[in-house]
Enzyme design. Structure first.
Site, short mmCIF file in Angstrom:
data_model
loop_
_atom_site.label_atom_id
_atom_site.label_comp_id
_atom_site.label_asym_id
_atom_site.label_seq_id
_atom_site.Cartn_x
_atom_site.Cartn_y
_atom_site.Cartn_z
N MET A 196 -5.86 -1.99 -0.09
CA MET A 196 -6.55 -1.94 -1.50
C MET A 196 -6.46 -3.04 -2.28
O MET A 196 -6.38 -3.19 -3.23
CB MET A 196 -5.50 -0.84 -2.06
CG MET A 196 -5.51 0.49 -1.48
SD MET A 196 -4.96 1.91 -2.58
CE MET A 196 -3.16 1.32 -2.92
N ALA A 208 -5.59 -7.13 -3.31
CA ALA A 208 -4.35 -7.94 -3.89
C ALA A 208 -3.36 -8.26 -2.69
O ALA A 208 -2.30 -8.14 -2.49
CB ALA A 208 -3.39 -7.07 -5.04
N GLY A 221 1.87 -9.99 3.90
CA GLY A 221 1.94 -8.79 4.50
C GLY A 221 0.38 -8.38 5.32
O GLY A 221 0.39 -8.04 6.34
N HIS A 222 -0.56 -8.20 4.23
CA HIS A 222 -1.67 -7.85 4.91
C HIS A 222 -2.45 -8.88 5.66
O HIS A 222 -2.95 -8.61 6.83
CB HIS A 222 -2.78 -7.90 3.50
CG HIS A 222 -2.46 -7.05 2.39
ND1 HIS A 222 -2.00 -7.33 1.26
CD2 HIS A 222 -2.45 -5.51 2.26
CE1 HIS A 222 -1.87 -6.34 0.32
NE2 HIS A 222 -2.27 -5.24 1.25
N GLY A 231 0.67 -1.50 8.43
CA GLY A 231 1.97 -2.06 8.21
C GLY A 231 3.01 -0.88 8.36
O GLY A 231 2.84 0.27 8.01
N ASP A 271 4.57 0.95 5.18
CA ASP A 271 4.26 2.21 4.84
C ASP A 271 4.20 3.12 6.32
O ASP A 271 3.38 3.43 6.79
CB ASP A 271 2.82 2.17 4.26
CG ASP A 271 2.75 1.42 3.02
OD1 ASP A 271 3.06 1.87 2.09
OD2 ASP A 271 2.52 0.16 3.27
N SER A 283 4.62 -6.45 -1.26
CA SER A 283 3.85 -5.46 -1.70
C SER A 283 2.85 -5.70 -2.75
O SER A 283 3.57 -6.63 -3.98
CB SER A 283 4.71 -4.21 -2.04
OG SER A 283 4.06 -3.12 -2.57
N SER A 284 1.84 -5.17 -2.91
CA SER A 284 1.03 -5.72 -3.92
C SER A 284 1.44 -5.10 -5.36
O SER A 284 1.52 -5.90 -6.35
CB SER A 284 -0.38 -4.83 -3.97
OG SER A 284 -0.92 -5.19 -2.54
N ARG A 285 2.18 -4.16 -5.51
CA ARG A 285 2.83 -3.73 -6.74
C ARG A 285 4.05 -4.69 -6.89
O ARG A 285 4.47 -4.75 -8.12
CB ARG A 285 3.39 -2.34 -6.67
CG ARG A 285 2.44 -1.26 -6.55
CD ARG A 285 2.90 0.06 -6.58
NE ARG A 285 1.86 1.24 -6.50
CZ ARG A 285 1.37 1.64 -5.67
NH1 ARG A 285 1.79 1.12 -4.09
NH2 ARG A 285 0.66 2.72 -5.63
N1 LIG Z 1 4.94 -6.47 3.65
C1 LIG Z 1 4.08 -5.97 4.50
N2 LIG Z 1 4.21 -6.26 5.83
C2 LIG Z 1 3.31 -5.51 6.63
N3 LIG Z 1 2.31 -4.90 6.18
C3 LIG Z 1 2.02 -4.62 4.96
C4 LIG Z 1 3.03 -5.00 4.10
N4 LIG Z 1 2.55 -4.57 2.68
C5 LIG Z 1 1.49 -3.89 3.02
N5 LIG Z 1 1.29 -3.79 4.31
C6 LIG Z 1 0.50 -3.06 4.64
O1 LIG Z 1 -1.10 -3.37 4.40
C7 LIG Z 1 -2.12 -2.19 4.39
C8 LIG Z 1 -2.61 -2.15 3.11
O2 LIG Z 1 -1.53 -2.02 2.30
P1 LIG Z 1 -1.90 -1.68 0.79
O3 LIG Z 1 -3.02 -2.59 0.34
O4 LIG Z 1 -1.29 -0.45 -0.16
O5 LIG Z 1 -0.63 -2.97 0.14
P2 LIG Z 1 0.63 -2.70 -0.32
O6 LIG Z 1 1.27 -4.27 -0.44
O7 LIG Z 1 1.48 -1.80 0.58
O8 LIG Z 1 0.49 -2.32 -1.71
P3 LIG Z 1 1.34 -1.13 -2.54
O9 LIG Z 1 1.98 -1.83 -3.61
O10 LIG Z 1 0.15 -0.28 -2.81
O11 LIG Z 1 2.40 -0.44 -1.78
C9 LIG Z 1 -1.15 -0.97 4.79
O12 LIG Z 1 -1.17 -0.74 6.20
C10 LIG Z 1 0.17 -1.48 4.60
O13 LIG Z 1 1.09 -0.92 5.19
C1 LIG Z 2 -4.54 2.89 4.16
C2 LIG Z 2 -4.96 2.37 2.68
C3 LIG Z 2 -5.90 1.07 2.45
C4 LIG Z 2 -5.76 3.60 2.40
O1 LIG Z 2 -6.52 3.55 1.11
C5 LIG Z 2 -3.76 2.40 1.65
O2 LIG Z 2 -3.00 3.65 1.62
C6 LIG Z 2 -2.97 1.32 1.85
O3 LIG Z 2 -3.26 0.06 1.10
O4 LIG Z 2 -1.98 1.22 2.53
N1 BAL Z 3 0.72 1.43 0.12
C1 BAL Z 3 0.16 2.60 0.28
C2 BAL Z 3 -0.74 3.02 -0.78
C3 BAL Z 3 -0.20 3.42 -2.27
O1 BAL Z 3 1.07 3.05 -2.35
O2 BAL Z 3 -0.84 4.15 -2.72
#
Ligand SMILES: Nc1ncnc2c1ncn2[C@@H]1O[C@H](COP(=O)(O)OP(=O)(O)OP(=O)(O)O)[C@@H](O)[C@H]1O
Ligand SMILES: CC(C)(CO)[C@@H](O)C(=O)[O-]
Ligand code: BAL
Length: 280
Positions: free
Chosen positions: A32, A34, A38-39, A149, A152, A187-189
């Site tokens: 999503m 940001a 991790g991404h 990742g 989640d 985490s993006s948040r």
């Molecule tokens: N710290 C991390 N390490 C490894 N993978 C990650 C990490 N954070 C997020 N991901 C993975 O990146 C992918 C996209 O996640 P997303 O864009 O929701 O980011 P996020 O940092 O998890 O944001 P959110 O704040 O929504 O939780 C998902 O498969 C998620 O599991």
């Molecule tokens: C897998 C995903 C991109 C689906 O919108 C979201 O849940 C996330 O970022 O983890």
């Molecule tokens: N990282 C999972 C996406 C969400 O929190 O909506």
């Protein structure tokens, strides 16, 4: 070099068709935006495993159960494209809402069972939104491999179940959680945390580690769970959705670690919902 940013399905299909005709493997990294390290670790894993890599960026409205969460979700597309430059990915798939859900869109993909607990219970509709958009991302890209990742973890299991049940010809890879130096899962948040909240946020991971050690020392999970919740609330966390010990395979509650298990937590700090999990 910047990867082409594709915003409509015919353009995406035009580039992927040649790759598929050539028998190349195609990895997709759904995000999503940001983007953080991790991404980027998922992108690196995809680059290593696949001939071609598509990163998708779509803030999926269907998975947000809270309108403020959707409104505040960080959107940083230009920075994201820049961060991806060094990985030389082959395409960025950045559909808009109309592209993904045109007027009349009426289908929901719903995975039963795994979604009854934890984030499924606390974020009603969330996993229907995730399963629906991920099904579309898989079919749009026709990827052979997908990278998610373990941060989640419940989402990873839901996506694996969905892909298996629908016979989607794709391998779903789970990649380790990348953490900041103080242990906080990236985490993006996290971008929404104030400076003060950011210093407290690693406590969530510390408590999970503490419970894991307590379990190893033979202490009952229920006691460790209560103590951890108390400490987090005293630290400044305002609400704890759950701290659970669950089987890694199907997320059923367990009380010991005689089978592969994980500790899962979700809690609010200064209005931001943090989640984390570790293997025990
Ligand atoms: N710290 C991390 N390490 C490894 N993978 C990650 C990490 N954070 C997020 N991901 C993975 O990146 C992918 C996209 O996640 P997303 O864009 O929701 O980011 P996020 O940092 O998890 O944001 P959110 O704040 O929504 O939780 C998902 O498969 C998620 O599991
Ligand atoms: C897998 C995903 C991109 C689906 O919108 C979201 O849940 C996330 O970022 O983890
Ligand atoms: N990282 C999972 C996406 C969400 O929190 O909506």
């Amino acid at each position: 070099m910047t990867a082409p940013i594709l915003r409509d399905l015919p353009s995406l299909r035009a580039v992927t068709r040649d790759w598929h005709m050539a028998g190349e493997t195609v990895g997709v990294v759904p995000t999503m935006g940001a983007l953080h390290d991790g991404h980027l670790s998922l992108v690196a894993a995809a680059k290593k495993a696949c001939d071609r890599v598509i990163v998708t960026i779509f803030v999926n409205p269907k998975q947000f159960n809270n309108p403020d969460d959707l409104k505040n979700y960080p959107r940083t597309e230009e920075d994201d494209a820049r961060k991806l430059e060094r990985f030389k990915v082959d395409a960025l798939w950045v559909p808009d809402g109309d592209q993904m859900y045109p007027d009349g869109f009426a289908t929901t993909v719903s995975v039963a069972g795994l979604t009854d607990v934890m984030d499924g219970a606390y974020r009603p509709g969330h996993f229907d939104g995730v399963a629906t958009v991920v099904t579309k991302l898989f079919t749009q890209t026709a990827a052979t491999d997908a990278f998610f990742g373990q941060k989640d973890f419940q989402q990873l299991l839901v996506v694996r179940r969905m892909a298996a049940d629908l016979d989607l010809p794709i391998t779903v890879h789970g990649c380790p959680t990348i953490r900041d130096i103080d242990g906080l899962a990236l985490s993006s948040r996290n971008l929404l945390l104030s400076d003060r909240a950011r210093t407290l946020a690693p406590r969530l991971f510390e408590e999970l580690e503490g419970i894991a050690e307590g379990l190893k020392a033979g202490h009952p999970f229920a006691t460790l769970q209560d103590q951890a919740k108390d400490r987090l609330l005293k630290t400044g966390f305002t609400e704890i959705d759950y701290i659970d010990l669950r089987a890694q395979s199907d997320l059923t509650l367990v009380t010991d670690t005689t089978q592969p298990a994980r500790l899962f937590a979700a809690a609010y700090l200064a209005g931001v919902r943090l989640i984390d999990n570790i293997a025990v």
